[in-house]
Design an enzyme around this catalytic site. Structure first.
Site: not given
Length: 768
Positions: A358, A362-364, A371, A433, A643, A664
């Site tokens: 995605d 960041r912390d992802e 997506d 999804w 995003e 994103h």
């Protein structure tokens, strides 16, 4: 290099996963020395199999065995671990030899996602098997086992989110070569591992793609040295620096500048910081065990400060990504659209790093299925992503098989370990999804015409639609369960991206209808007997949709997303399509042609308008510059897709929502429409080499040129519009054919070669 070998590649056989003892707290090194078996003549083939729980770099006799990065990448470690295969014949010595590995935490031992974080394991482990094939047929294998030694390294930290720390005073190359004393090194420890999990990598490796020099250096109001590379990218900063031994150099990365300082709030808990301890000599350093998403960097401790850096240089951004072949190009007379397309391209490169993620900063950095479900057609035009996505689909199928047909929200799925969090307790089959298991293979099939992906995923597609079918309500529609719906509707509050105008049941039901149709069509391609079953289920769902959600041509929730999806996904009766198109155009005009859709509707709104005779409204929406719109970020200086439509507010401040990324790709799915409608290129039947060229000029765009490297060769289209005359040039590769459909003219079939047509066409006006 990794890849195909001249002889059949061996498979893992006798090696073990090994790790450093817990007493070694740095990113561990592993090594072994060996001699060739005597009396068997020359080495005719040397093949290295390499893997890790974590990431691994390898050298044979001091030379890197390949140019792979972050190998073997991130997979569903519980069930599947990739290994790479490299031809190292030219690196083997007739005398003593040394095989050396550097391990990093990678995705395996990094605490992943937001607090409380999860990890697959506490420490990385490495695997290697060197297969030596002699002239007389003798084979020798050098493999990771109890004879290997483990030692410390200059790398004290290699955390995917937080960054890498290197003490340049400890860098040496002697450990890579035979004869190293290995003082203080300890026996490596065997790690329990089922070698049945091994799966050979067939997709592209992660590699260095290009480098970028700084565009601008300056000092912030707080006195920080800031660097702008001019492009939001994924990779790291390579430094060439000389300072006093023991001096510290700290580099923090971010995508944005806010209030004249580095904007780090969107990183959440990720530190995105690399720290170097200088050796006193000239150091060349790069953190190859991690990666960052950034355009800007804050550098603390540069010897001589900004003046020395500006004078002598010493920093460059290294762009990394999965090594994908570029296949699609687009340019037109509108510079804003060219920048938008560039932003889509860079977001694809930055998020296709081993896994289609995605966001990369960041912390992802997770493989969110929704997506990719909407973006896959765009990606398949821009790059050859067939094997990249087929590998990811391997993990999707494995994860799904463990959960009774449930396609998870992210792949590899770490959310299954977060069941203490309220949202993740609700994880179940979810429209768009979970539909990725159907939509992504379909995009690959449409683009490349290879039946393998349909055959490999067909059972998984069936499991998904059957599970979703079992969840229909008493009204026969998919409602009453958690859905993301039209995620990130621009009118939803920043802290509640689920609060969309579009009814979630309507979005889910239309999405399932599309999936059922796709599964039926896949069954036909594969000559399966169950085509009729899924076609009938689609027909039943169509009737239920009308009974539950349609009245006098209006669809429940009466918003842009539901009409766009209903038109493009084909769930409407023929008589209702013009009615829905008119209503969609009314809504588009009422919004001032600003975006009013989220993840579900945005990829399809321009298509729906154009298909129903509202091409002028589609162009007006595409060309709108006020927020929310595709071109608002462009006018705000974006170099990747955001995003949120308003990830940056008009005053230059960052959106207050907790979830704000500036890289994103999902909302960039409009590029698919640009390729097909402005550029004019679309596949008809890639398996037969048949394509459609049907440019539709409008919006004041006076020319466009588009090219696509098909499986048959380069298909190129250029059109120019001048004084109501449309001139179209088409170059068709050998083995392909084109259906040329110009406005107001019957379609004609073109064979290989160069073709030109001139057509009178009224100029399309953009509505005010």
């Amino acid at each position: 290099m990794s890849g195909q070998l001249g002889i059949d590649a061996p498979v893992p056989g006798i090696g073990n996963m090994i790790a450093a003892p817990i007493a070694i707290e740095t990113a561990p090194r592993l090594r072994v020395e060996f001699a060739l078996d005597e009396g068997h003549g020359q080495i005719v083939q040397a093949t290295l199999l390499l893997s890790a729980l974590g990431v691994v770099e390898a050298w044979l006799n001091g030379a890197p065995v390949n140019d792979d990065l972050l190998a073997p990448g991130w997979t569903s470690y519980e069930w599947r671990v990739r290994y790479t295969v490299s031809d190292v014949t030219g690196l083997v010595s007739e005398g003593a030899n040394a095989l050396a590995l550097q391990l990093g935490d990678g995705w395996y031992a990094t605490p992943l996602f937001v607090p409380p974080h999860v990890t697959y394991g506490e420490r990385p482990a490495g695997f290697a098997e060197l297969h030596l094939h002699f002239a007389d047929g003798h084979r020798q294998i050098v493999a990771t086992d109890g004879d290997w030694l483990a030692g410390t390294s200059p790398i004290s930290r290699s955390n995917i989110y937080n960054g890498q720390s290197i003490d340049a005073r400890l860098i040496d190359v002697d450990w890579l070569r035979p004869g190293f004393a290995a003082k203080g090194w300890l026996p490596a420890e065997m790690v329990e591992f089922d070698t049945g999990k091994f799966d050979r990598q067939f997709g592209p490796s992660i590699r260095r793609i290009e480098t970028l020099a700084p565009r601008h250096l300056w000092t912030s109001p707080s006195g920080k040295l800031l660097v702008d590379f001019g492009q939001n990218l994924v990779g790291w900063i390579r430094v060439k620096v000389k300072g006093a031994a023991g001096d510290m150099l700290t580099i923090r990365h971010a995508e944005i500048i806010e209030h004249e300082e580095l904007g780090v709030r969107p990183l959440r808990s990720a530190k995105a910081t690399d720290i170097y301890t200088l050796s006193g000599d000239e150091d060349l350093l790069e953190p190859t065990l991690v990666f960052h998403g950034f355009r800007y960097a804050e550098i603390d401790g540069w010897p001589g400060g900004i003046e020395a850096l500006a004078r002598d240089g010493g920093v460059e951004a290294v762009v990394i990504g999965s090594d994908l072949k570029r296949t699609g190009w687009f340019r037109c007379s509108n510079d804003d659209l060219n920048q938008l397309h560039s932003n889509v391209l860079w977001s694809t490169k930055g998020n296709f790093v081993g896994v289609p993620t995605d966001c990369p900063q960041r912390d992802e950095r997770l493989g969110w299925t929704g997506d990719l479900a909407v973006f896959a057609p765009t990606a398949a035009f821009l790059f050859d992503v067939e094997d990249f996505l087929r590998e990811w689909l391997c993990d999707l199928r494995i994860e799904q098989a463990q959960r009774d047909g449930l396609v998870p929200w992210v792949v590899p799925d770490i959310l299954k370990y977060f069941d203490a969090r309220p949202l993740f307790k609700m994880i179940d089959t979810t429209a768009i999804w979970s539909d990725a298991v159907v939509w992504v293979p379909r995009a690959i099939w449409d683009a490349y015409g290879d039946k393998r992906v349909l055959a490999e995923t067909f059972d998984a597609q069936v499991a998904h639609v059957n599970r979703a079918w079992s969840q229909l309500s008493d009204r026969g529609v998919w409602e009453g369960r958690f859905q993301f719906g039209d995620w990130l509707d621009p009118e939803a509050p920043p802290q509640n991206p689920l609060a969309a105008k579009a009814d979630a049941g309507v979005v889910a039901t239309i999405s399932l209808y599309r999936s059922l149709r796709f599964v039926a069509e896949a069954a036909a391609v594969l000559d399966r007997d169950d085509e009729a079953e899924f076609a009938e289920k689609a027909a039943i769902l169509h009737r239920s949709f009308y009974a539950a959600y349609v009245e006098d041509g209006r669809i429940e929730s009466d918003c842009t997303t539901v009409y766009a999806m209903a038109i493009v996904f084909g769930i409407l009766d023929q008589a209702d399509i013009p009615i829905a198109g008119e209503r969609l155009a009314e809504l588009a005009r009422a919004s001032g042609h600003r975006i009013s859709t989220g993840f579900a509707g945005t990829p399809y709104v321009c298509d729906a308008l154009a298909r129903t005779g509202h091409l002028d409204d589609a162009y007006a929406m595409l060309l709108e510059t006020k927020c929310p719109s595709w071109l608002y970020p462009v006018r705000m200086g974006a170099t990747t897709i955001w995003e949120r439509w308003d990830s940056m507010l008009a005053d230059g401040s960052i959106n207050p929502g907790e979830m704000t990324s500036f890289n994103h790709y999902a909302l960039g799915a409009v590029a698919d429409w640009m390729h097909r409608t402005i550029g004019g290129i679309a596949p008809l039947s890639a398996v037969d080499g048949r394509y459609r060229v049907a440019p539709r000029p409008g919006g004041g765009v006076s020319w466009a040129e588009t090219a696509w490297e098909t499986r048959q060769g380069l298909l190129r289209v250029r059109w120019d519009l001048d004084a109501g005359e449309l001139r179209v040039q088409v170059n068709v590769p050998e083995g392909a054919s084109v259906e040329l459909a110009l406005p107001g003219r019957d379609a004609e079939l073109l064979g290989a070669g160069s073709h030109e047509r001139v057509q009178a066409i009224p100029e399309v006006r953009v509505p005010l």
